[in-house]
Write an enzyme that holds these catalytic residues in place. Structure first.
Site, PDB file in Angstrom:
ATOM      1  CD  GLU A  11      -2.960  -1.117   0.126  1.00 17.87           C
ATOM      2  OE1 GLU A  11      -3.307  -0.003  -0.313  1.00 17.87           O
ATOM      3  OE2 GLU A  11      -3.450  -2.166  -0.296  1.00 17.87           O
ATOM      4  CB  CYS A  12       0.907   4.487   1.201  1.00 18.93           C
ATOM      5  SG  CYS A  12      -0.031   4.835  -0.293  1.00 18.93           S
ATOM      6  N   GLY A  13       3.540   3.817   2.560  1.00 21.27           N
ATOM      7  CA  GLY A  13       4.305   3.863   3.797  1.00 21.27           C
ATOM      8  C   GLY A  13       4.332   5.288   4.311  1.00 21.27           C
ATOM      9  NE  ARG A  37       2.900  -0.239   4.143  1.00 20.32           N
ATOM     10  CZ  ARG A  37       1.946  -1.168   4.196  1.00 20.32           C
ATOM     11  NH1 ARG A  37       2.280  -2.439   4.291  1.00 20.32           N
ATOM     12  NH2 ARG A  37       0.673  -0.833   4.157  1.00 20.32           N
ATOM     13  CG  ASN A 113      -1.438   2.539   4.172  1.00 23.13           C
ATOM     14  OD1 ASN A 113      -1.660   2.215   3.012  1.00 23.13           O
ATOM     15  ND2 ASN A 113      -1.243   1.657   5.128  1.00 23.13           N
TER      16      ASN A 113
END
Length: 194
Positions: A11-13, A37, A113
């Site tokens: 996903e995102c970090g 991520r 996120n």
């Protein structure tokens, strides 16, 4: 195939530091540990003696920050960083986080996120009320919800806005007064504070 991922995508970090004069450098190192991520873009906002400064771009963290001199303008007591893997919004520069909002009374950096499942309907409602969006990311919806509460104490603004969004999310916000973290009621997105 031209659009196949090169490796593991999550996903995102998101990484934030408060109260350390090396906050931007620590955030940069923290984002390296989270690079798996998100590989589409990276950015850091530093809270400096002159206010909030931002450096961001498309690509891997090492492509956005090609040398440590790029951290110098971000040096200050706090920083917020993000590596992006888009799940909502296009792969464009305007969606690279942390998003930085400058208002007449304050500046706020926001990183996220997750997914807001009601982002489209909230965005339409906000646009009908006159909101102007600068990105296609669902992240920006939260800031518009916060700013509808101006005049209320900061935590009231934040809590009211968070109660309006649905989905799985982890948000981190940086202001001149603190670093704030929030997760969805079910804790679907990972968050470590400490």
């Amino acid at each position: 195939m031209p659009h196949e991922p090169k490796g593991l995508n999550e996903e995102c970090g998101v990484f934030g530091v408060w109260g350390n004069p090396n906050a931007a450098s620590i955030t940069h190192l923290g984002l390296h540990t989270l690079q798996h991520r998100g590989q589409e873009g990276a950015g850091i906002v530093g809270l400096t003696k002159d206010g909030m400064r931002r450096h961001y771009g498309l690509g891997l963290l090492s492509e956005v920050f090609t040398n440590t001199d790029q951290l110098t303008p971000l040096i200050g007591r706090a920083a917020l960083g993000h590596v992006r893997y888009s799940t909502a919004g296009g792969r464009v520069l305007e969606n690279i986080q942390p998003l930085l909002f400058r208002f007449s009374d304050e500046a706020i950096a926001l990183a996220h996120n997750g997914n807001l499942t009601n982002a489209i309907s909230l965005r339409r409602q906000l646009e009908d009320q006159g909101a102007i969006f600068q990105s296609t990311s669902d992240t920006e919806v939260l800031m518009h919800l916060i700013r509808r509460q101006v005049g209320q104490p900061w935590l009231t603004q934040l809590k009211t806005a968070l109660n309006e969004v649905h989905g799985g999310f982890a948000f981190v916000l940086l202001t001149e007064h603190g670093l704030y973290a929030a997760v969805d009621p079910h804790g679907f997105r990972p968050m470590v504070v400490g």
